[in-house]
Design an enzyme around this catalytic site. Sequence first.
Site, PDB file in Angstrom:
ATOM      1  N   GLN A 268     -14.647  -1.015  -0.367  1.00 16.35           N
ATOM      2  CA  GLN A 268     -13.400  -1.138  -1.130  1.00 16.35           C
ATOM      3  C   GLN A 268     -12.912  -2.578  -1.156  1.00 16.35           C
ATOM      4  O   GLN A 268     -12.457  -3.071  -2.192  1.00 16.35           O
ATOM      5  CB  GLN A 268     -12.329  -0.225  -0.519  1.00 16.35           C
ATOM      6  CG  GLN A 268     -11.077  -0.069  -1.356  1.00 16.35           C
ATOM      7  CD  GLN A 268      -9.997  -1.117  -1.029  1.00 16.35           C
ATOM      8  OE1 GLN A 268     -10.166  -1.938  -0.140  1.00 16.35           O
ATOM      9  NE2 GLN A 268      -8.897  -1.041  -1.735  1.00 16.35           N
TER      10      GLN A 268
ATOM     11  N   ASP B 295      -5.714   1.705  -5.224  1.00 18.88           N
ATOM     12  CA  ASP B 295      -4.546   1.175  -5.920  1.00 18.88           C
ATOM     13  C   ASP B 295      -4.876   1.085  -7.409  1.00 18.88           C
ATOM     14  O   ASP B 295      -5.909   1.582  -7.864  1.00 18.88           O
ATOM     15  CB  ASP B 295      -4.147  -0.184  -5.344  1.00 18.88           C
ATOM     16  CG  ASP B 295      -5.129  -1.284  -5.716  1.00 18.88           C
ATOM     17  OD1 ASP B 295      -6.284  -0.974  -6.081  1.00 18.88           O
ATOM     18  OD2 ASP B 295      -4.749  -2.467  -5.659  1.00 18.88           O
TER      19      ASP B 295
ATOM     20  N   PHE C  91     -12.390  -4.752  -4.413  1.00 25.59           N
ATOM     21  CA  PHE C  91     -11.037  -5.215  -4.693  1.00 25.59           C
ATOM     22  C   PHE C  91     -11.011  -6.733  -4.875  1.00 25.59           C
ATOM     23  O   PHE C  91     -10.356  -7.245  -5.792  1.00 25.59           O
ATOM     24  CB  PHE C  91     -10.113  -4.803  -3.531  1.00 25.59           C
ATOM     25  CG  PHE C  91      -8.673  -5.189  -3.735  1.00 25.59           C
ATOM     26  CD1 PHE C  91      -7.838  -4.411  -4.511  1.00 25.59           C
ATOM     27  CD2 PHE C  91      -8.146  -6.332  -3.131  1.00 25.59           C
ATOM     28  CE1 PHE C  91      -6.502  -4.760  -4.697  1.00 25.59           C
ATOM     29  CE2 PHE C  91      -6.817  -6.676  -3.311  1.00 25.59           C
ATOM     30  CZ  PHE C  91      -5.992  -5.890  -4.101  1.00 25.59           C
TER      31      PHE C  91
ATOM     32  N   PRO D  72      -8.801   2.955   0.122  1.00 23.34           N
ATOM     33  CA  PRO D  72      -7.508   2.840  -0.566  1.00 23.34           C
ATOM     34  C   PRO D  72      -7.690   2.681  -2.072  1.00 23.34           C
ATOM     35  O   PRO D  72      -8.454   1.822  -2.519  1.00 23.34           O
ATOM     36  CB  PRO D  72      -6.889   1.574   0.054  1.00 23.34           C
ATOM     37  CG  PRO D  72      -7.615   1.375   1.352  1.00 23.34           C
ATOM     38  CD  PRO D  72      -9.000   1.874   1.114  1.00 23.34           C
TER      39      PRO D  72
ATOM     40  N   ASN E 170       4.918  -1.112  -4.526  1.00 18.62           N
ATOM     41  CA  ASN E 170       5.439  -1.588  -5.813  1.00 18.62           C
ATOM     42  C   ASN E 170       6.021  -2.994  -5.698  1.00 18.62           C
ATOM     43  O   ASN E 170       7.121  -3.268  -6.175  1.00 18.62           O
ATOM     44  CB  ASN E 170       6.496  -0.625  -6.353  1.00 18.62           C
ATOM     45  CG  ASN E 170       5.919   0.746  -6.619  1.00 18.62           C
ATOM     46  OD1 ASN E 170       4.868   0.877  -7.257  1.00 18.62           O
ATOM     47  ND2 ASN E 170       6.578   1.780  -6.125  1.00 18.62           N
TER      48      ASN E 170
ATOM     49  N   ARG F 146       6.657 -11.914  -2.808  1.00 24.94           N
ATOM     50  CA  ARG F 146       7.894 -11.240  -2.418  1.00 24.94           C
ATOM     51  C   ARG F 146       7.713 -10.495  -1.097  1.00 24.94           C
ATOM     52  O   ARG F 146       8.611 -10.487  -0.252  1.00 24.94           O
ATOM     53  CB  ARG F 146       8.329 -10.276  -3.522  1.00 24.94           C
ATOM     54  CG  ARG F 146       9.744  -9.754  -3.349  1.00 24.94           C
ATOM     55  CD  ARG F 146      10.308  -9.198  -4.650  1.00 24.94           C
ATOM     56  NE  ARG F 146      11.678  -8.765  -4.460  1.00 24.94           N
ATOM     57  CZ  ARG F 146      12.014  -7.541  -4.083  1.00 24.94           C
ATOM     58  NH1 ARG F 146      11.079  -6.633  -3.875  1.00 24.94           N
ATOM     59  NH2 ARG F 146      13.285  -7.208  -3.929  1.00 24.94           N
TER      60      ARG F 146
ATOM     61  N   LYS G 120      -2.332   5.901  -0.757  1.00 28.33           N
ATOM     62  CA  LYS G 120      -2.916   4.563  -0.757  1.00 28.33           C
ATOM     63  C   LYS G 120      -2.442   3.742   0.431  1.00 28.33           C
ATOM     64  O   LYS G 120      -3.241   3.096   1.128  1.00 28.33           O
ATOM     65  CB  LYS G 120      -2.579   3.838  -2.069  1.00 28.33           C
ATOM     66  CG  LYS G 120      -3.342   2.523  -2.265  1.00 28.33           C
ATOM     67  CD  LYS G 120      -2.624   1.307  -1.732  1.00 28.33           C
ATOM     68  CE  LYS G 120      -1.450   0.942  -2.620  1.00 28.33           C
ATOM     69  NZ  LYS G 120      -0.885  -0.397  -2.227  1.00 28.33           N
TER      70      LYS G 120
END
Length: 263
Positions: free
Chosen positions: A255, A221, A259, A219, A112, A117, A202
């Site tokens: 993936q 997401d 992605f 994965p 999250n 960050r 994930k």
Amino acid sequence: MIRLYDGEYFQPKATLECGQVFRYEKIGEQDYFIHSADKRARITSKGDATCIDTDSPEYFADYFDLKRDYGAIVSRLMAFEELKEGITVGKGIRILRQNFDETVLSFIISANNNIPRIKGIIERLCENFGEDMGGYKAFPTLERLKNVDAETYRKLGCGFRDRYLCGAVRALTETDIKNRILAADTETACKLLCSLPGIGPKVADCIALFGMGRSDCYPVDTWIFKSNKSETLDTPAKVRKYYLGRYGELAGYAQQYLFYKVR
């Protein structure tokens, strides 16, 4: 220095900015510093030539998976119509073979969170607890982190992940779970990873793919789910199961191509 002529299947930008790694510094369009554990390299691409300048050539040859034939992978996955566009724009991606401990902690931090960050938190972690390598700090070892408390992680900006980092480091240093994960088949390894604090399906798949070299992972997401969902594939678990079955041992590569396209 490692010098390559493989511009089609190895592009620094695609490889480093596809979400699989966070500890890099962009110098130019195809020019980066990359850190892994206590090692550093500069990777630069111009035309068809890519150069990796490092004091640890063997480490980074493995890290960038240079012995693998990505042309063969692309050839096999191009048989799937839904992957053709993603492969066309993303075939310069190489799946990195990252340090396991660093991958676990980095992807717990990633939960999250957004990439700027995440990168900031990891850099503060390295600055405070990493060994000084002369010009840069290493990623801190589990041994160095085992006595770090949740409040300290919180001060570094980790937020609610503070207790997860504490719990994961404790489990990895005080139990045999790390050895069990590394020795297990992929499905069992992912289940064991999910027993660590702060790790869900994930993140477990990401760790197995990027920190263990297990390409039989997919994965799921938010981006992948939005792209793959259907009336029957209406949960991340269903999407994961279906596409693992569809792509098999190449699911992790598929993936990443998808992605990269949807992002």
